[in-house]
Motif scaffolding. Structure first.
Motif, PDB file in Angstrom:
ATOM      1  N   ALA A 124      38.298  72.675   6.483  1.00 40.94           N
ATOM      2  CA  ALA A 124      38.693  72.594   7.898  1.00 40.94           C
ATOM      3  C   ALA A 124      38.757  73.994   8.509  1.00 40.94           C
ATOM      4  CB  ALA A 124      40.044  71.890   8.018  1.00 40.94           C
ATOM      5  N   GLU A 125      39.308  74.959   7.770  1.00 44.73           N
ATOM      6  CA  GLU A 125      39.331  76.351   8.241  1.00 44.73           C
ATOM      7  C   GLU A 125      37.929  76.819   8.633  1.00 44.73           C
ATOM      8  OE1 GLU A 125      40.816  78.941   5.256  1.00 44.73           O
ATOM      9  OE2 GLU A 125      42.879  78.209   5.378  1.00 44.73           O
ATOM     10  N   LYS A 126      36.966  76.467   7.775  1.00 40.01           N
ATOM     11  CA  LYS A 126      35.577  76.878   8.014  1.00 40.01           C
ATOM     12  C   LYS A 126      35.026  76.248   9.295  1.00 40.01           C
ATOM     13  CE  LYS A 126      34.624  79.071   4.008  1.00 40.01           C
ATOM     14  NZ  LYS A 126      33.846  80.290   3.787  1.00 40.01           N
ATOM     15  N   GLN A 127      35.578  75.087   9.666  1.00 40.71           N
ATOM     16  CA  GLN A 127      35.191  74.442  10.929  1.00 40.71           C
ATOM     17  C   GLN A 127      35.947  75.026  12.115  1.00 40.71           C
ATOM     18  OE1 GLN A 127      35.639  70.195  11.062  1.00 40.71           O
ATOM     19  NE2 GLN A 127      34.150  69.788   9.449  1.00 40.71           N
ATOM     20  N   GLY A 128      36.937  75.875  11.842  1.00 37.92           N
ATOM     21  CA  GLY A 128      37.786  76.402  12.907  1.00 37.92           C
ATOM     22  C   GLY A 128      38.982  75.532  13.208  1.00 37.92           C
ATOM     23  N   VAL A 129      39.311  74.612  12.310  1.00 40.59           N
ATOM     24  CA  VAL A 129      40.438  73.692  12.515  1.00 40.59           C
ATOM     25  C   VAL A 129      41.627  74.193  11.690  1.00 40.59           C
ATOM     26  CG1 VAL A 129      41.279  71.329  12.272  1.00 40.59           C
ATOM     27  CG2 VAL A 129      38.872  71.745  12.876  1.00 40.59           C
ATOM     28  N   PRO A 130      42.721  74.583  12.329  1.00 40.56           N
ATOM     29  CA  PRO A 130      43.881  75.065  11.570  1.00 40.56           C
ATOM     30  C   PRO A 130      44.587  73.921  10.835  1.00 40.56           C
ATOM     31  CG  PRO A 130      44.381  74.973  13.916  1.00 40.56           C
ATOM     32  CD  PRO A 130      42.913  74.662  13.785  1.00 40.56           C
ATOM     33  N   ALA A 131      45.281  74.266   9.776  1.00 39.43           N
ATOM     34  CA  ALA A 131      45.901  73.258   8.921  1.00 39.43           C
ATOM     35  C   ALA A 131      46.903  72.392   9.668  1.00 39.43           C
ATOM     36  CB  ALA A 131      46.576  73.934   7.732  1.00 39.43           C
ATOM     37  N   HIS A 132      47.597  72.965  10.664  1.00 39.91           N
ATOM     38  CA  HIS A 132      48.635  72.189  11.342  1.00 39.91           C
ATOM     39  C   HIS A 132      48.069  71.069  12.212  1.00 39.91           C
ATOM     40  CE1 HIS A 132      47.794  75.205  14.571  1.00 39.91           C
ATOM     41  NE2 HIS A 132      48.017  74.166  15.361  1.00 39.91           N
ATOM     42  N   LYS A 133      46.753  71.052  12.403  1.00 34.51           N
ATOM     43  CA  LYS A 133      46.132  69.973  13.171  1.00 34.51           C
ATOM     44  C   LYS A 133      45.592  68.849  12.296  1.00 34.51           C
ATOM     45  CE  LYS A 133      44.740  72.443  17.360  1.00 34.51           C
ATOM     46  NZ  LYS A 133      43.606  72.732  18.296  1.00 34.51           N
ATOM     47  N   LEU A 134      45.597  69.035  10.983  1.00 28.20           N
ATOM     48  CA  LEU A 134      44.990  68.046  10.087  1.00 28.20           C
ATOM     49  C   LEU A 134      45.887  66.828   9.927  1.00 28.20           C
ATOM     50  CD1 LEU A 134      43.634  70.389   7.266  1.00 28.20           C
ATOM     51  CD2 LEU A 134      42.349  69.340   9.151  1.00 28.20           C
ATOM     52  N   THR A 135      45.254  65.656   9.916  1.00 30.05           N
ATOM     53  CA  THR A 135      45.969  64.406   9.658  1.00 30.05           C
ATOM     54  C   THR A 135      45.261  63.655   8.543  1.00 30.05           C
ATOM     55  OG1 THR A 135      44.695  63.200  11.331  1.00 30.05           O
ATOM     56  CG2 THR A 135      46.783  64.176  12.033  1.00 30.05           C
ATOM     57  N   GLY A 136      46.032  62.997   7.713  1.00 29.72           N
ATOM     58  CA  GLY A 136      45.452  62.240   6.616  1.00 29.72           C
ATOM     59  C   GLY A 136      46.464  62.053   5.508  1.00 29.72           C
ATOM     60  N   THR A 137      45.960  61.689   4.345  1.00 31.47           N
ATOM     61  CA  THR A 137      46.813  61.357   3.200  1.00 31.47           C
ATOM     62  C   THR A 137      46.121  61.798   1.919  1.00 31.47           C
ATOM     63  OG1 THR A 137      47.615  59.376   4.369  1.00 31.47           O
ATOM     64  CG2 THR A 137      47.996  59.476   1.994  1.00 31.47           C
ATOM     65  N   ILE A 138      46.894  62.383   1.025  1.00 28.46           N
ATOM     66  CA  ILE A 138      46.407  62.639  -0.331  1.00 28.46           C
ATOM     67  C   ILE A 138      47.193  61.707  -1.249  1.00 28.46           C
ATOM     68  CG2 ILE A 138      48.029  64.521  -0.821  1.00 28.46           C
ATOM     69  CD1 ILE A 138      44.393  64.803  -1.790  1.00 28.46           C
ATOM     70  N   GLN A 139      46.491  61.008  -2.163  1.00 27.48           N
ATOM     71  CA  GLN A 139      47.235  60.028  -2.958  1.00 27.48           C
ATOM     72  C   GLN A 139      48.302  60.698  -3.819  1.00 27.48           C
ATOM     73  OE1 GLN A 139      45.769  56.900  -6.130  1.00 27.48           O
ATOM     74  NE2 GLN A 139      45.626  56.100  -4.053  1.00 27.48           N
TER      75      GLN A 139
END
Length: 545
Positions: free
Chosen positions: A168-183
């Protein structure tokens, strides 16, 4: 009222029942009729409440599907990252609203694709991910600030999650904007799925490190998906799935508190993953009971103050173990009923299995049918028009109460054994599941339980159905790409970051920043796992004969 029921019962008893075993999928006997006398008196406010109100029996949101439909999140991944990327784009074009990544067995077990133990398994049951380079390809042209992603990975969860964050960083998306789930649910691996790497204690450390890091840097992410799905697939009953899953959840809460975290700092990002089997009413009761139990324990036992800490939010997948290789088209029907049970039980996210998954990874056509099943359910059946429509049903409320009572009895047994880790070491969960699976199989073989197309209504001959086949060249190409990466990267930087990871593992620092450093240097999953194995060791299950 009681006299009327007794008169009906006398009339019923004089009739002849057909020769059939009236029981749930979990082998619980079912009465012919349910009436007020079956239930203890319900206090509406304390036992049910309105949707979005404690104890959340009727749902975690006040408006449920009238406000927002569940996330349609089809589990997918196969062969290379490029091919899986193409499948994700297809699913998004077809109306899927979230992604769910299936990894291959080498990735799940922490091996790079060029490891001898990976031979013959690369890309077979999911996508092969060796390094950040693969993760970048997997999500190429998929905007990670706009798509919610679930990743089914457990022992190496911290590493794969870190790869996603850096992609996501490489896309320019900061971590605080990420949504989802890791099992990230290692306890159910020891109990049922058996895909572990490290012993329980360091595994729990990795999990609580993720809790702590996410609170500060990835606040919208669900840091764990506490999974009953695989417990059920291993042969557990609905009650065992419910009880063992929630027991695992409580163990994670206790681990987080022991690690020095405030319960309200991490509990709001805990999520759950349940199975939806074929017994319609039993499944609905299971979900309703789960919300009530979780809310009560979090409030009364663990002292959670935030409302979000009390909410049991869950993803559901229809029951893979219910699918049959015989007459596979029947699986479309099974999946539709299971999906409806999940929705009427109030799920937040849903995967519908494809008809051919019992035979192979699904084809594009069968995946589309599975997604269309959800869309028909959402837009044509009317089940989204009102919330918890079966509330007040004597049958459903009785089943819900029985589920809660049975789960509490299991919690008492687990506590007597010394808690979840001790119960795992003593093979309590494993034996309970094995006994349930054996009983279920006996019922099929004796025809006390009818499985259409398997032990009744059988067609002669082999089913003719197109299957997805993974070309052996996939593995060779993946290995070539991995070897090229190892030659082209800055290997001095890789070695430095791996040494930093090892030192952190020997101490008490949060491991996620060091893992991120190694990921950014294009260290492979297998290299990072090897470093952690040197420090943590490997788990060996105690055999029981």
């Amino acid at each position: 009222m009681k006299d009327n029921f007794l008169r009906w019962k006398a009339t019923y008893d004089a009739q002849k029942e057909r020769n059939y075993s009236f029981m749930t999928v979990s082998s619980v006997p079912i009465d012919p009729l349910y009436a007020p006398g079956h239930m203890a008196e319900i206090n509406y406010e304390e036992d049910l409440g309105n949707p979005g109100v404690y104890p959340y029996t009727r749902g975690v949101r006040p408006n449920m599907y009238r406000g927002r439909l569940w996330t349609m999140r089809q589990f997918a991944g196969f062969a290379t990252a490029k091919e899986s990327n193409e499948r994700y784009k297809f699913l998004l074009e077809q109306g899927q609203t979230g992604l769910s990544v299936a990894f291959d067995m080498p990735t799940i077990m922490g091996y790079d694709s060029d490891h001898p133990r990976a031979f013959g398994e690369v890309g077979r049951v999911g996508v092969a991910i060796d390094s950040l380079a693969d993760m970048e390809i997997l999500f190429k042209d998929i905007p990670l600030d706009k798509v919610s992603t679930s990743m089914t990975i457990n022992a190496p969860a911290s590493i794969v999650w870190s790869m996603y964050i850096v992609a996501a960083e490489k896309q320019g998306v900061p971590a605080h904007k990420l949504t989802g789930t890791i099992q990230n649910d290692i306890l159910k691996e020891y109990i049922a799925q058996k895909s572990w790497i490290f012993p329980p204690e360091p595994s729990l450390r990795l999990i609580t490190d993720i809790f702590g890091f996410a609170k500060e840097h990835v606040p919208k992410w669900n840091t764990i998906s506490i999974s009953g799905y695989h417990i059920r697939e291993a042969g557990a009953t609905a009650l065992q799935e419910l009880a063992f899953t929630l027991a695992d959840g409580f163990a994670y809460v206790e681990a987080g508190i022991k690690a020095g975290l405030d319960v309200d700092d991490f509990a709001p990002r805990l999520s759950f993953f349940f199975n939806s089997h074929t017994d319609f009413f039993e499944e609905i009761a299971k979900y309703r009971a789960a919300r009530r139990i979780w809310a009560r324990h979090m409030k009364e036992k663990y002292g959670a103050k935030k409302e979000e800490s009390l909410l049991l939010r869950f993803h559901t997948q229809t029951a893979g173990c219910s699918l049959t290789g015989q007459q596979p088209e029947n699986n479309i029907v099974r999946t539709a009923y299971q999906a409806m049970a999940a929705v009427m039980g109030g799920t937040q996210s849903l995967h519908t299995n494809s008809m051919d998954e019992v035979l192979a990874l699904p084809t594009q056509k069968s995946v589309q049918i599975a997604l269309r099943t959800q869309q028909i359910l959402a837009y044509e059946t009317g089940v989204v028009n009102t919330i918890d429509p079966l509330a007040g049903s004597y049958f459903v409320e009785t089943l819900t109460n029985q589920m809660e009572e049975g789960a509490e009895e299991y919690f008492r047994k687990i506590d007597e054994l010394g808690g979840v880790l001790e119960a795992i070491r003593k093979n309590f969960f494993q034996q309970e599941i094995a006994d349930a699976a054996y009983r279920y199989q006996q019922e099929i073989e004796s025809k006390d339980r009818i499985i259409v197309g398997v032990n009744e209504f059988i067609n002669e001959g082999k089913a003719e159905i197109d299957l997805l086949k993974i070309d052996p060249e996939v593995e060779r190409a993946q290995v070539r790409g991995l070897q090229a990466l190892k030659q082209s990267r800055d290997n001095l930087r890789v070695q430095t970051t791996l040494e930093g990871l090892k030192q952190a593992a020997l101490e008490t620092d949060n491991l996620v920043p060091k893992i991120l450093d190694a990921v950014r240097a294009y260290a492979t999953e297998g290299e990072m796992i090897a470093v952690l194995k040197d420090v943590f060791g490997e788990y060996r299950e105690q055999a029981v004969f």
